[in-house]
Design an enzyme around this catalytic site. Structure first.
Site: not given
Ligand code: UT7
Length: 328
Positions: A115, A255, A285
């Site tokens: 990520c 994030h 996500n």
């Protein structure tokens, strides 16, 4: 003394698959509820790529938009860095596949930092522009993570979505651009979030598939704690490196994993939640695509304007974390 060049974002692009998977849809697939998903994560829906779509397919659309918005052509690119944990295949790199699909001819490689991958890519691109190694670098974050999710595991399948974002990095002037970058890793925590099989440690086999080792596995509670700590610390560090104050940050692009993580980061850093851009409710996500798609949308929605001070901060498997401060 000659002043070093400044690097910054010349153009942005994003692409989200059209198909929407809502929490109500997931209620029909696993033992979960819209209420649990919303209150524990903040996610309402996510995008899922059609079967047969590869990560490079999403990356192409985001990249062409970013190149167009920068006023360049694919042939003007000097380098492509593509961050992903869901490459089209083990090799060649998805960046090379993208290079061919968009008609570029420059060097291209994949970057693996989960990520944090897009933010790692920005740090790398900034250094290469400032050192005058390259002039125009395409940095991409793209994932088709839906193919690596166990759709029977409620603890992971509600969390993720597919998407892609891209930015062209080049020389900027008058103080606009990247002010500072920061990257961190802690491999001792690698087991907290992984796809164990499919690589050299556990090559694909009937047994690896039967035991689900080719799916995303996560210790959610531990990852949650690390995310709050490392993103909080990374914000402090980038603020110091860029000679900013917390109050001077106009927009935080974090994030997008869990709204509760963002609330905890807000408490820890004292950045008001209103200054933290959130789109995880619509996309979940998206791993390496999360921060760049969030930046793209924050600019489009006018949350970031010329002169705004922006901090991007990411966290992910590795463990990895990274931050980047920009003057827009
Ligand atoms: O991109 C990298 C970064 N990733 C992250 O940052 C993810 C970080 N972790 C998280 O966001 C959270 O830990 C989760 C959302 C994954 C889980 O939330 P939690 O509050 O930590 O829940 P939990 O794992 O402690 O589970 C609480 C309960 C459990 O039931 P019992 O054992 O208390 O009976 C789970 O089985 O919730 C249950 N549960 C669910 N219930 C309904 C877990 N997933 C679900 C679900 N629906 N989808």
């Amino acid at each position: 003394m000659t002043q070093k060049k400044q690097a910054g974002i010349l153009g942005l692009g994003a692409y989200l698959p059209e198909r929407i998977l809502t929490n109500a849809d997931l209620e029909k697939m696993v033992d979960t509820s819209d209420e649990w998903i919303r209150t524990r994560t903040g996610i309402r829906e996510r995008r899922i790529a059609e079967k047969g779509t590869a990560t490079s397919d999403l990356a192409v659309k985001a990249s062409l938009e970013a190149i167009q918005n920068s006023g360049l052509k694919p042939s003007d690119l000097d380098l492509i860095i593509l961050a992903t944990v869901t490459p089209d295949m083990i090799f060649p790199s998805t960046a090379c596949i993208l290079q061919n699909k968009i008609g570029a001819t420059c060097p291209a490689f994949d970057l693996s930092a989960a990520c944090s991958g897009f933010t790692y890519g920005l740090a790398l691109a900034e250094g290469l522009i400032r050192s005058e190694t390259y002039k125009h670098i395409l940095v991409v974050g793209a994932e088709v993570i839906s193919g690596f999710i166990n759709w029977k595991d409620r603890s992971t399948c509600v969390l993720f979505g597919d998407g892609a974002g891209a930015a062209v990095i080049g020389e900027t002037h008058d103080g606009h651009g990247i002010l500072a970058t920061y990257m961190g890793s802690d491999g001792s925590q690698a087991r907290l979030l992984q796809i164990p099989a499919g690589g050299s440690a556990i090559p694909p086999s009937i047994s690896s598939i039967e035991t689900g080792l080719h799916y995303v596995q996560m210790d959610g509670a531990e990852v949650f704690k690390s995310a709050v700590r490392t993103m909080g610390d990374a914000i402090q560090e980038i603020t110091k490196r860029a000679h900013l104050t917390i109050q001077g940050i106009d927009c935080l692009i974090p994030h997008q994993a869990n709204l509760r993580i963002l609330n905890a980061v807000s408490d820890r850093t004292k950045i008001p939640i209103e200054k933290i851009f959130v789109n995880l409710d619509r996309y979940g996500n998206m791993s390496a695509a999360s921060t760049i798609v969030a930046l793209y949308e924050a600019v489009k929605e006018g949350k970031i304007k010329k002169g705004s001070t922006v901090v991007m901060v990411a966290f992910g498997s590795g463990l990895t974390w990274a931050a980047c401060a920009l003057r827009w």
